[in-house]
Design a protein around this motif. Structure first.
Motif, PDB file in Angstrom:
ATOM      1  N   THR A   7       0.830  -1.205   0.000  1.00 17.91           N
ATOM      2  CA  THR A   7       0.000   0.000   0.000  1.00 17.91           C
ATOM      3  C   THR A   7       0.861   1.249   0.000  1.00 17.91           C
ATOM      4  OG1 THR A   7      -1.750  -1.169   1.201  1.00 17.91           O
ATOM      5  CG2 THR A   7      -1.827   1.240   1.217  1.00 17.91           C
ATOM      6  N   HIS A   8       1.928   1.229   0.799  1.00 23.19           N
ATOM      7  CA  HIS A   8       2.849   2.374   0.840  1.00 23.19           C
ATOM      8  C   HIS A   8       3.525   2.573  -0.516  1.00 23.19           C
ATOM      9  CE1 HIS A   8       3.320   1.554   5.445  1.00 23.19           C
ATOM     10  NE2 HIS A   8       2.142   2.049   5.135  1.00 23.19           N
ATOM     11  N   PHE A   9       3.957   1.468  -1.124  1.00 23.21           N
ATOM     12  CA  PHE A   9       4.608   1.552  -2.435  1.00 23.21           C
ATOM     13  C   PHE A   9       3.661   2.160  -3.473  1.00 23.21           C
ATOM     14  CE2 PHE A   9       4.899  -0.355  -6.636  1.00 23.21           C
ATOM     15  CZ  PHE A   9       6.167   0.064  -7.036  1.00 23.21           C
ATOM     16  N   LEU A  10       2.409   1.687  -3.509  1.00 21.06           N
ATOM     17  CA  LEU A  10       1.458   2.180  -4.502  1.00 21.06           C
ATOM     18  C   LEU A  10       1.138   3.659  -4.289  1.00 21.06           C
ATOM     19  CD1 LEU A  10      -0.991  -0.859  -4.737  1.00 21.06           C
ATOM     20  CD2 LEU A  10       0.616  -0.077  -6.486  1.00 21.06           C
ATOM     21  N   ALA A  11       1.074   4.083  -3.041  1.00 22.01           N
ATOM     22  CA  ALA A  11       0.812   5.498  -2.762  1.00 22.01           C
ATOM     23  C   ALA A  11       1.958   6.369  -3.281  1.00 22.01           C
ATOM     24  CB  ALA A  11       0.612   5.719  -1.264  1.00 22.01           C
ATOM     25  N   LEU A  12       3.194   5.935  -3.039  1.00 20.63           N
ATOM     26  CA  LEU A  12       4.347   6.711  -3.507  1.00 20.63           C
ATOM     27  C   LEU A  12       4.448   6.667  -5.029  1.00 20.63           C
ATOM     28  CD1 LEU A  12       6.751   8.461  -2.811  1.00 20.63           C
ATOM     29  CD2 LEU A  12       8.117   6.384  -2.475  1.00 20.63           C
ATOM     30  N   ALA A  13       4.122   5.533  -5.618  1.00 16.62           N
ATOM     31  CA  ALA A  13       4.140   5.430  -7.084  1.00 16.62           C
ATOM     32  C   ALA A  13       3.108   6.355  -7.704  1.00 16.62           C
ATOM     33  CB  ALA A  13       3.880   3.986  -7.498  1.00 16.62           C
ATOM     34  N   GLU A  14       1.991   6.571  -7.010  1.00 21.09           N
ATOM     35  CA  GLU A  14       0.944   7.452  -7.513  1.00 21.09           C
ATOM     36  C   GLU A  14       1.311   8.918  -7.318  1.00 21.09           C
ATOM     37  OE1 GLU A  14      -2.657   8.664  -9.163  1.00 21.09           O
ATOM     38  OE2 GLU A  14      -1.920   6.605  -9.015  1.00 21.09           O
ATOM     39  N   GLN A  15       1.813   9.259  -6.135  1.00 22.91           N
ATOM     40  CA  GLN A  15       2.069  10.656  -5.801  1.00 22.91           C
ATOM     41  C   GLN A  15       3.439  11.141  -6.261  1.00 22.91           C
ATOM     42  OE1 GLN A  15      -0.149  12.639  -4.493  1.00 22.91           O
ATOM     43  NE2 GLN A  15      -1.734  11.195  -3.860  1.00 22.91           N
ATOM     44  N   LEU A  16       4.426  10.223  -6.267  1.00 26.66           N
ATOM     45  CA  LEU A  16       5.822  10.581  -6.593  1.00 26.66           C
ATOM     46  C   LEU A  16       6.301  11.753  -5.724  1.00 26.66           C
ATOM     47  CD1 LEU A  16       5.878  10.154 -10.466  1.00 26.66           C
ATOM     48  CD2 LEU A  16       6.640   8.537  -8.713  1.00 26.66           C
ATOM     49  N   HIS A  17       5.872  11.720  -4.477  1.00 29.51           N
ATOM     50  CA  HIS A  17       6.235  12.773  -3.517  1.00 29.51           C
ATOM     51  C   HIS A  17       6.071  12.179  -2.120  1.00 29.51           C
ATOM     52  CE1 HIS A  17       5.885  16.417  -1.073  1.00 29.51           C
ATOM     53  NE2 HIS A  17       6.480  17.063  -2.060  1.00 29.51           N
ATOM     54  N   PHE A  18       7.151  12.150  -1.334  1.00 29.52           N
ATOM     55  CA  PHE A  18       7.096  11.472  -0.041  1.00 29.52           C
ATOM     56  C   PHE A  18       6.115  12.155   0.916  1.00 29.52           C
ATOM     57  CE2 PHE A  18      10.808   9.195  -1.443  1.00 29.52           C
ATOM     58  CZ  PHE A  18      10.761   8.006  -0.730  1.00 29.52           C
ATOM     59  N   GLY A  19       6.056  13.488   0.888  1.00 25.99           N
ATOM     60  CA  GLY A  19       5.151  14.181   1.791  1.00 25.99           C
ATOM     61  C   GLY A  19       3.699  13.862   1.507  1.00 25.99           C
ATOM     62  N   ARG A  20       3.316  13.982   0.222  1.00 24.06           N
ATOM     63  CA  ARG A  20       1.912  13.718  -0.130  1.00 24.06           C
ATOM     64  C   ARG A  20       1.561  12.247   0.061  1.00 24.06           C
ATOM     65  NH1 ARG A  20       3.184  17.424  -4.398  1.00 24.06           N
ATOM     66  NH2 ARG A  20       3.543  15.685  -5.850  1.00 24.06           N
ATOM     67  N   ALA A  21       2.498  11.357  -0.288  1.00 21.83           N
ATOM     68  CA  ALA A  21       2.219   9.927  -0.140  1.00 21.83           C
ATOM     69  C   ALA A  21       2.092   9.535   1.330  1.00 21.83           C
ATOM     70  CB  ALA A  21       3.317   9.106  -0.810  1.00 21.83           C
ATOM     71  N   SER A  22       2.923  10.104   2.176  1.00 20.65           N
ATOM     72  CA  SER A  22       2.825   9.788   3.610  1.00 20.65           C
ATOM     73  C   SER A  22       1.521  10.324   4.195  1.00 20.65           C
ATOM     74  CB  SER A  22       4.027  10.359   4.370  1.00 20.65           C
ATOM     75  OG  SER A  22       4.083  11.776   4.254  1.00 20.65           O
ATOM     76  N   ASP A  23       1.075  11.498   3.724  1.00 24.65           N
ATOM     77  CA  ASP A  23      -0.227  12.018   4.162  1.00 24.65           C
ATOM     78  C   ASP A  23      -1.346  11.073   3.737  1.00 24.65           C
ATOM     79  OD1 ASP A  23       0.891  14.236   5.319  1.00 24.65           O
ATOM     80  OD2 ASP A  23       0.499  15.574   3.632  1.00 24.65           O
ATOM     81  N   PHE A  64       7.294  -3.856 -10.719  1.00 22.94           N
ATOM     82  CA  PHE A  64       6.762  -4.211  -9.400  1.00 22.94           C
ATOM     83  C   PHE A  64       5.405  -3.543  -9.171  1.00 22.94           C
ATOM     84  CE2 PHE A  64       6.474  -3.767  -4.736  1.00 22.94           C
ATOM     85  CZ  PHE A  64       6.578  -5.103  -4.391  1.00 22.94           C
ATOM     86  N   HIS A  65       5.180  -2.375  -9.790  1.00 26.76           N
ATOM     87  CA  HIS A  65       3.904  -1.676  -9.645  1.00 26.76           C
ATOM     88  C   HIS A  65       2.745  -2.564 -10.094  1.00 26.76           C
ATOM     89  CE1 HIS A  65       0.677   1.184 -10.732  1.00 26.76           C
ATOM     90  NE2 HIS A  65       1.148   1.914  -9.738  1.00 26.76           N
ATOM     91  N   THR A  66       2.917  -3.241 -11.220  1.00 31.09           N
ATOM     92  CA  THR A  66       1.879  -4.151 -11.716  1.00 31.09           C
ATOM     93  C   THR A  66       1.634  -5.276 -10.723  1.00 31.09           C
ATOM     94  OG1 THR A  66       2.478  -3.665 -14.011  1.00 31.09           O
ATOM     95  CG2 THR A  66       1.232  -5.691 -13.609  1.00 31.09           C
ATOM     96  N   TYR A  67       2.724  -5.852 -10.212  1.00 31.35           N
ATOM     97  CA  TYR A  67       2.603  -6.943  -9.241  1.00 31.35           C
ATOM     98  C   TYR A  67       1.878  -6.466  -7.982  1.00 31.35           C
ATOM     99  CZ  TYR A  67       3.938  -9.890  -5.307  1.00 31.35           C
ATOM    100  OH  TYR A  67       3.906 -10.645  -4.169  1.00 31.35           O
ATOM    101  N   ALA A  68       2.269  -5.316  -7.474  1.00 29.69           N
ATOM    102  CA  ALA A  68       1.695  -4.827  -6.212  1.00 29.69           C
ATOM    103  C   ALA A  68       0.196  -4.595  -6.347  1.00 29.69           C
ATOM    104  CB  ALA A  68       2.398  -3.539  -5.786  1.00 29.69           C
ATOM    105  N   ARG A  69      -0.225  -3.969  -7.446  1.00 29.66           N
ATOM    106  CA  ARG A  69      -1.640  -3.695  -7.637  1.00 29.66           C
ATOM    107  C   ARG A  69      -2.437  -4.998  -7.784  1.00 29.66           C
ATOM    108  NH1 ARG A  69      -4.469   0.620  -8.637  1.00 29.66           N
ATOM    109  NH2 ARG A  69      -2.638   1.911  -9.012  1.00 29.66           N
ATOM    110  N   GLU A  70      -1.917  -5.926  -8.604  1.00 30.71           N
ATOM    111  CA  GLU A  70      -2.620  -7.191  -8.811  1.00 30.71           C
ATOM    112  C   GLU A  70      -2.683  -8.007  -7.532  1.00 30.71           C
ATOM    113  OE1 GLU A  70      -0.596  -9.081 -12.015  1.00 30.71           O
ATOM    114  OE2 GLU A  70      -1.597  -7.869 -13.570  1.00 30.71           O
TER     115      GLU A  70
END
Length: 294
Positions: A7-23, A64-70
């Motif tokens: 879940t953390h990986f997918l959030a960072l992959a979506e936001q590409l920003h540690f601050g926004r992804a951590s929020d 890995f993004h494909t794997y994580a989502r699936e």
């Protein structure tokens, strides 16, 4: 089984920003960074290229993004199957909404649902309604209570709960800058009016359209995240604001402001539930979604 690193990986992959992804994940940036680092160490690859300015997926990160989502989707499918066999839904649903929406709609939405599904845990997060759609799209939240955007993304489903107009509000004590005839607005009346507007979102879009039609750029005193704060600032006499009527009706400060009879009126908009279409059939979300009329 702990799927939080995915879940953390997918959030960072979506936001590409540690601050926004951590929020979005409701964790600190250092916790998110540690989670990603541990994931990379367990895989033996670098998933993100990052420096002080940029974050980007590496080629391995894209795979890995494909794997994580699936994997998360398959896990949710297994959960649904198992729960259907036991005929009792267990798990959690995260809901995002504004403070006003939380006390305007949650009782109606959840009182019967809670009795039917006592083992479903509700995670409620409140904040700026302008962020609601993005939080659902990034899967930071399962469901949002929000205004329907002018153009609903194809990936989203929406069910209306109510309709609310947008209104201009002014301090009840007035001010020398208030338009004298708001029913017949002119550029000279509105050019120097201090405006308190949302930073982003549907109400800001409608406000910008209204001023463009009048042929002027508004004088912006403040740009605010959250409609409740607009009512407060207007009540203190800082300027004229634009808020949904439902916010004003539920505000403890509504006796300090008045509605300006501005013409032309701003559009009404639908307030409702928003969810990713591909997640509507998730057993937990479907249980909540299906109790509302189509």
């Amino acid at each position: 089984m702990d799927y939080r690193p995915l879940t953390h990986f997918l959030a960072l992959a979506e936001q590409l920003h540690f601050g926004r992804a951590s929020d979005a994940c409701h964790i600190s940036p250092s916790t998110l960074s540690r989670s990603i680092r541990q994931l990379e160490e367990s895989l033996g690859v670098t998933l993100f290229e990052r420096d002080n300015r940029h974050v980007a997926l590496t080629r391995q990160g894209q795979r890995f993004h494909t794997y994580a989502r699936e994997t998360l989707e398959q896990w949710q499918s297994v959960q649904r199957t198992l729960m259907e066999e036991t005929r009792e839904l267990v798990g959690e649903i995260s809901i995002y909404c504004s403070v006003t929406a939380s006390y305007s709609f949650l009782y109606q939405l959840l009182s019967e649902f809670r009795q039917r599904h006592p083992r479903i845990e509700i995670k409620l997060h409140t904040g700026d309604p302008a962020d609601a759609i993005a939080r659902v799209q990034s899967e930071s939240e399962d469901i949002a209570i929000t205004a329907r955007p002018r153009s609903l993304p194809d990936s989203l489903a929406f069910k209306p709960l109510t309709t609310s107009p947008l209104v201009f509000i002014a301090p009840r004590d007035g001010g020398e800058w208030l338009p004298r005839t708001p029913q017949t607005p002119t550029p000279s009346q509105w050019r120097d009016v201090p405006m308190i507007l949302s930073e982003a979102g549907l109400s800001r879009d409608h406000a910008d359209t209204w001023f463009r039609a009048l042929g002027i750029s508004p004088t912006i005193y403040a740009q605010v995240a959250g409609n409740e704060a607009i009512v407060s600032m207007v009540g203190l006499g800082f300027g004229v604001g634009i808020v949904p009527r439902i916010v004003l009706d539920n505000s403890p400060l509504n006796d300090r402001v008045s509605v300006l009879p501005v013409k032309p009126e701003l559009p009404h908009y639908d307030v409702g539930l928003c969810v990713l279409k591909r997640r509507v059939k998730s057993a937990l979300i479907e249980a909540l979604w299906s109790q509302l009329p189509s």
